[in-house]
Design an enzyme around this catalytic site. Structure first.
Site, mmCIF file in Angstrom:
data_model
loop_
_atom_site.group_PDB
_atom_site.id
_atom_site.type_symbol
_atom_site.label_atom_id
_atom_site.label_comp_id
_atom_site.label_asym_id
_atom_site.label_seq_id
_atom_site.Cartn_x
_atom_site.Cartn_y
_atom_site.Cartn_z
ATOM 1 N N ILE A 1 11.938 13.177 -37.208
ATOM 2 C CA ILE A 1 12.223 14.605 -37.280
ATOM 3 C C ILE A 1 11.306 15.048 -35.895
ATOM 4 O O ILE A 1 9.969 14.956 -35.931
ATOM 5 C CB ILE A 1 11.709 15.254 -38.260
ATOM 6 C CG1 ILE A 1 12.563 14.931 -39.599
ATOM 7 C CG2 ILE A 1 11.917 16.890 -38.217
ATOM 8 C CD1 ILE A 1 14.236 14.885 -39.566
ATOM 9 N N LYS A 2 12.106 15.564 -35.004
ATOM 10 C CA LYS A 2 11.350 16.073 -33.857
ATOM 11 C C LYS A 2 10.791 17.475 -34.159
ATOM 12 O O LYS A 2 11.389 18.346 -34.587
ATOM 13 C CB LYS A 2 12.433 16.274 -32.568
ATOM 14 C CG LYS A 2 13.032 14.707 -32.050
ATOM 15 C CD LYS A 2 13.884 14.796 -31.256
ATOM 16 C CE LYS A 2 13.531 15.338 -29.698
ATOM 17 N NZ LYS A 2 14.583 15.274 -28.954
ATOM 18 N N ILE A 3 9.447 17.673 -34.150
ATOM 19 C CA ILE A 3 8.804 18.703 -34.127
ATOM 20 C C ILE A 3 8.090 19.367 -33.035
ATOM 21 O O ILE A 3 7.320 18.399 -32.396
ATOM 22 C CB ILE A 3 7.669 18.609 -35.181
ATOM 23 C CG1 ILE A 3 8.008 18.174 -36.630
ATOM 24 C CG2 ILE A 3 6.853 19.742 -35.788
ATOM 25 C CD1 ILE A 3 8.820 19.024 -37.569
#
Ligand SMILES: O=C[C@H](O)COP(=O)(O)O
Length: 226
Positions: free
Chosen positions: A85-87
């Site tokens: 998950i790209k945060i």
């Protein structure tokens, strides 16, 4: 070093996987929006196309921690275990990374323009740090130098984190980081096509074929004489 495709077009992804040693796909909201399809449907189709074992990176679209976390959990449920998950590497993002990492969710810290952002994301538990090489260059700084500094920070602090360098525009930028040996690179299809775009290679291979063809008897193929 992992090599990923920064793209969401299914035909292009399939074509690149057939030609290159690919480990996965990265997306962002802009890349998904270009495809014009419901992003959820497209991410599910990408996962089906690449299978459950390849890495798939997809990004939350939120500025507040709680919203980032809710989206992150939903994306992992939907796309399976090898999903990162790209945060965003912002204040709220670092807090979300810390809590999501504790839940066992794999984080790619995105939107990195400076070494200290990289440091904070690594400390917050991100598995990958994504510096934007070309976008940093476009600001008048040195994207490759920033990326190498982040690599030094990871090594000096013994973080269990790797670089996933993103935003490339040419093969020279790629070569520089391949030589340095970072954890992963993600490239768009245009950059992939420039990696082995050498007419000398085609010429040499063509000559080998022509020379070998002179050994073929009527009706034979290369398979018959090898
Ligand atoms: O997710 C970030 C992208 O990889 C940035 O790439 P770009 O500068 O080519 O849009």
């Amino acid at each position: 070093m992992k090599l990923l495709i920064d793209h969401a077009n299914l035909t292009d992804i399939k074509g690149l996987i057939e030609l290159f040693p690919i480990d996965g796909v990265t997306t962002n909201p802009t890349i998904l929006a270009k495809e014009g399809e419901n992003p959820k449907e497209r991410l599910i189709s990408i996962r089906k196309l690449i299978g459950p074992d390849m890495d798939l990176h997809c990004q939350v679209v939120a500025t507040k921690k709680e919203e980032m976390m809710a989206q992150a959990r939903k994306l992992v449920d939907m796309l399976g275990k090898n999903t990162y998950i790209k945060i965003p590497s912002s204040g709220e993002g670092f807090k979300a990374m810390e809590e999501l990492a504790k839940e066992g969710i794999k984080i790619t810290a995105t939107g990195i323009y400076s070494p200290l952002q990289g440091f904070l994301a690594a400390k917050a538990g991100a598995k990958y740090l994504a510096p934007y090489v070309n976008r940093i260059d476009n600001l008048g700084y040195d994207g490759l130098a920033v990326t190498k500094k982040i690599q030094n920070i990871i090594e000096a602090n013994d973080f269990g984190t790797e670089i996933l360098a993103a935003s490339f525009k040419n093969s020279n930028q790629v070569l520089d980081l391949v030589e340095r040996g970072v954890g992963a690179l993600t490239l768009g299809p245009d950059v992939f096509s420039g990696l082995v775009n050498d007419r000398n290679v085609d010429f040499a291979i063509g000559n080998f074929e022509d020379d070998f063809r002179s050994l073929l008897e009527e009706g034979q193929t290369f398979l018959d004489i090898l």
